[in-house]
Design a protein around this motif. Structure first.
Motif, PDB file in Angstrom:
ATOM      1  N   THR A   1      -2.301  15.296   0.695  1.00 46.07           N
ATOM      2  CA  THR A   1      -3.419  14.413   1.020  1.00 46.07           C
ATOM      3  C   THR A   1      -4.355  14.200  -0.171  1.00 46.07           C
ATOM      4  OG1 THR A   1      -5.131  16.008   1.717  1.00 46.07           O
ATOM      5  CG2 THR A   1      -3.344  15.561   3.283  1.00 46.07           C
TER       6      THR A   1
ATOM      7  N   THR B   1       1.056   4.254  -3.083  1.00 41.66           N
ATOM      8  CA  THR B   1       0.778   5.697  -3.014  1.00 41.66           C
ATOM      9  C   THR B   1       1.479   6.442  -4.137  1.00 41.66           C
ATOM     10  OG1 THR B   1       2.623   6.130  -1.478  1.00 41.66           O
ATOM     11  CG2 THR B   1       0.474   5.635  -0.503  1.00 41.66           C
TER      12      THR B   1
ATOM     13  N   GLU C   1       0.561  11.776   2.889  1.00 39.68           N
ATOM     14  CA  GLU C   1       2.022  11.762   2.839  1.00 39.68           C
ATOM     15  C   GLU C   1       2.504  12.934   3.659  1.00 39.68           C
ATOM     16  OE1 GLU C   1       4.551  11.447  -0.458  1.00 39.68           O
ATOM     17  OE2 GLU C   1       3.447   9.811  -1.418  1.00 39.68           O
TER      18      GLU C   1
ATOM     19  N   MET D   1      -5.635   9.331   2.317  1.00 42.19           N
ATOM     20  CA  MET D   1      -4.232   8.970   2.167  1.00 42.19           C
ATOM     21  C   MET D   1      -3.388  10.202   2.486  1.00 42.19           C
ATOM     22  SD  MET D   1      -2.452   7.783  -1.379  1.00 42.19           S
ATOM     23  CE  MET D   1      -1.431   9.146  -1.913  1.00 42.19           C
TER      24      MET D   1
ATOM     25  N   HIS E   1       4.057   7.838   5.433  1.00 44.91           N
ATOM     26  CA  HIS E   1       2.779   7.519   4.808  1.00 44.91           C
ATOM     27  C   HIS E   1       1.798   7.029   5.867  1.00 44.91           C
ATOM     28  CE1 HIS E   1       4.418   7.266   0.486  1.00 44.91           C
ATOM     29  NE2 HIS E   1       5.400   7.691   1.262  1.00 44.91           N
TER      30      HIS E   1
ATOM     31  N   LEU F   1      -6.887   2.589   0.329  1.00 42.98           N
ATOM     32  CA  LEU F   1      -6.701   3.606  -0.710  1.00 42.98           C
ATOM     33  C   LEU F   1      -7.857   3.567  -1.700  1.00 42.98           C
ATOM     34  CD1 LEU F   1      -2.875   3.126  -1.455  1.00 42.98           C
ATOM     35  CD2 LEU F   1      -3.958   4.596   0.251  1.00 42.98           C
TER      36      LEU F   1
ATOM     37  N   THR G   1      -4.026  -1.678   0.463  1.00 46.01           N
ATOM     38  CA  THR G   1      -4.459  -1.035  -0.782  1.00 46.01           C
ATOM     39  C   THR G   1      -5.975  -0.839  -0.800  1.00 46.01           C
ATOM     40  OG1 THR G   1      -4.453  -3.229  -1.826  1.00 46.01           O
ATOM     41  CG2 THR G   1      -2.521  -1.850  -2.187  1.00 46.01           C
TER      42      THR G   1
ATOM     43  N   ALA H   1       0.830  -1.210   0.000  1.00 43.65           N
ATOM     44  CA  ALA H   1       0.000   0.000   0.000  1.00 43.65           C
ATOM     45  C   ALA H   1       0.860   1.255   0.000  1.00 43.65           C
ATOM     46  CB  ALA H   1      -0.925  -0.008   1.218  1.00 43.65           C
ATOM     47  N   THR H   2       1.970   1.211   0.746  1.00 39.48           N
ATOM     48  CA  THR H   2       2.866   2.383   0.786  1.00 39.48           C
ATOM     49  C   THR H   2       3.480   2.635  -0.587  1.00 39.48           C
ATOM     50  OG1 THR H   2       3.353   2.013   3.130  1.00 39.48           O
ATOM     51  CG2 THR H   2       4.903   3.365   1.901  1.00 39.48           C
TER      52      THR H   2
ATOM     53  N   ASN I   1      -2.416   6.080   6.941  1.00 29.65           N
ATOM     54  CA  ASN I   1      -3.644   5.489   6.376  1.00 29.65           C
ATOM     55  C   ASN I   1      -3.327   4.642   5.149  1.00 29.65           C
ATOM     56  OD1 ASN I   1      -5.177   6.678   8.357  1.00 29.65           O
ATOM     57  ND2 ASN I   1      -5.891   8.372   7.078  1.00 29.65           N
ATOM     58  N   CYS I   2      -2.196   3.952   5.215  1.00 27.92           N
ATOM     59  CA  CYS I   2      -1.742   3.136   4.086  1.00 27.92           C
ATOM     60  C   CYS I   2      -1.473   1.691   4.510  1.00 27.92           C
ATOM     61  CB  CYS I   2      -0.468   3.731   3.472  1.00 27.92           C
ATOM     62  SG  CYS I   2      -0.684   5.380   2.800  1.00 27.92           S
TER      63      CYS I   2
END
Length: 356
Positions: free
Chosen positions: A233, A21, A210, A208, A182, A191, A188, A17-18, A184-185
């Motif tokens: 975001t 992003t 960063e 999401m 990161h 996201l 996936t 997931a990271t 809320n990752c």
């Protein structure tokens, strides 16, 4: 599909997931959207000081990069005029570009004009429409410029202390403070859910995020003990459900959602905030001339890349107007802090200039 690529190489869902992003950053797309894998590739192109795919902070902030380019240009004889808005491109009777007219009435004559404004501003605002082919105008009008990005700049009186890696007693930055963080990752699917909400006109309930703290590496950006935090975001729609606009209430409600999320990871963050600057997609469009708030001047989808950027038959930096060139993110190969479009356009313009 991006998810298939990530599943092939990795097992850890938070890691996948990271990495995902960077495939959806700045794009109104989900990790499940076909073609999103290209945006991930785009973000690891190139190198920094010999390290392929590496990123870096610019000492003094991103504006320092613009200043360095400006100083290099002036050293070679360039004249730079800031805060001088261009009204339109001057055209001769033969339809060729002959310079630009400024809003204050000044005319600057030139054999060539290079525009790093978006294709929309360049061709739909600075050129009379009757001077351009109808199919070309239609193509520029149809470019997908949707953007999910709301940028929030934050001033804090102390470093965020994350539950997963608490701060040192002396309050000095730790290695993770000097990286891109990161939030809320964890998966996936998170996201994808955030994207789906925005696709229906609602700012993501778990966006999401960063989070970067440039002052952890560049102390001159903030007073001693204080820091600046940059929050990139998504997902936020350009127009809210029901045709609602981004008023102060909507802006602050979304920012509060973002800050509540950060608080879950780093208790005490909200109490450390001194000030915040919230830039929604319409704000990014109005302030920086980004169509739809899109940081790439248009989506980096496969139908808007390579020979189709910004339009078929015009991916080589020349435009339907002889002597007018596009050299910004809306040209091939697209957005990102790499200067490829500008360098390539300059090479084409120099080649043409030798024949004038």
């Amino acid at each position: 599909l991006l998810c298939q690529i990530l599943d092939h190489w990795f097992e850890s869902e938070p890691l996948k997931a990271t990495l995902a992003t960077d495939a959806v950053i700045g794009a109104m797309a989900s990790p499940h959207t076909p073609g999103s894998g290209y945006v991930l590739l785009h973000h690891v192109m190139g190198e920094l000081e010999g390290r392929r795919g590496a990123w870096g902070y610019v000492a003094g902030g991103m504006g320092a990069l613009s200043q360095a380019i400006a100083q290099a240009a002036t050293a070679w004889g360039a004249h730079i005029f800031a805060e001088k808005a261009v009204c339109h491109v001057l055209l001769g009777r033969d339809g060729k570009a002959q310079g630009v007219a400024l809003q204050d009435g000044t005319e600057v004559r030139s054999k060539l004009v290079l525009s790093n404004a978006s294709p929309q501003i360049t061709f739909l605002e600075l050129i009379p429409q009757e001077q351009l082919p109808k199919d070309f105008v239609q193509r520029i009008q149809q470019v997908d410029t949707r953007s999910p990005v709301t940028k929030i700049n934050v001033a804090v009186d102390r470093l965020p202390s994350f539950l997963a890696a608490p701060n040192a007693r002396d309050g000095q930055p730790l290695p993770h403070h000097q990286c891109s963080i990161h939030l809320n990752c964890e998966g996936t699917q998170l996201l994808h859910q955030a994207f789906t909400e925005a696709a229906h006109g609602h700012p993501s309930s778990r966006p999401m995020i960063e989070l970067c703290i440039p002052s952890a590496l560049d102390p001159g950006l903030a007073p001693p003990g204080c820091h600046v935090v940059s929050l990139f975001t998504q997902y936020t729609p350009y127009v809210l459900a029901g045709g609602q606009s981004w008023d102060e209430q909507a802006r602050n409600a979304y920012a509060d959602t973002v800050f509540d999320c950060i608080e879950d990871y780093a208790p005490g963050f909200k109490a450390s905030v001194i000030g915040r600057d919230i830039l929604t997609p319409p704000d990014l469009e109005r302030i920086f001339g980004l169509p739809g708030g899109n940081i790439f001047h248009g989506g980096m989808s496969l139908d808007q890349l390579y020979f189709a950027r910004p339009a078929p038959s015009y991916s080589g930096y020349r435009s339907p107007i002889p002597g007018l060139y596009l050299c910004g993110s809306g040209a091939h190969p697209g957005g990102g802090v790499m200067g490829a479009a500008g360098r390539n356009a300059a090479q084409v313009a120099i080649k043409d200039f030798r024949h004038l």
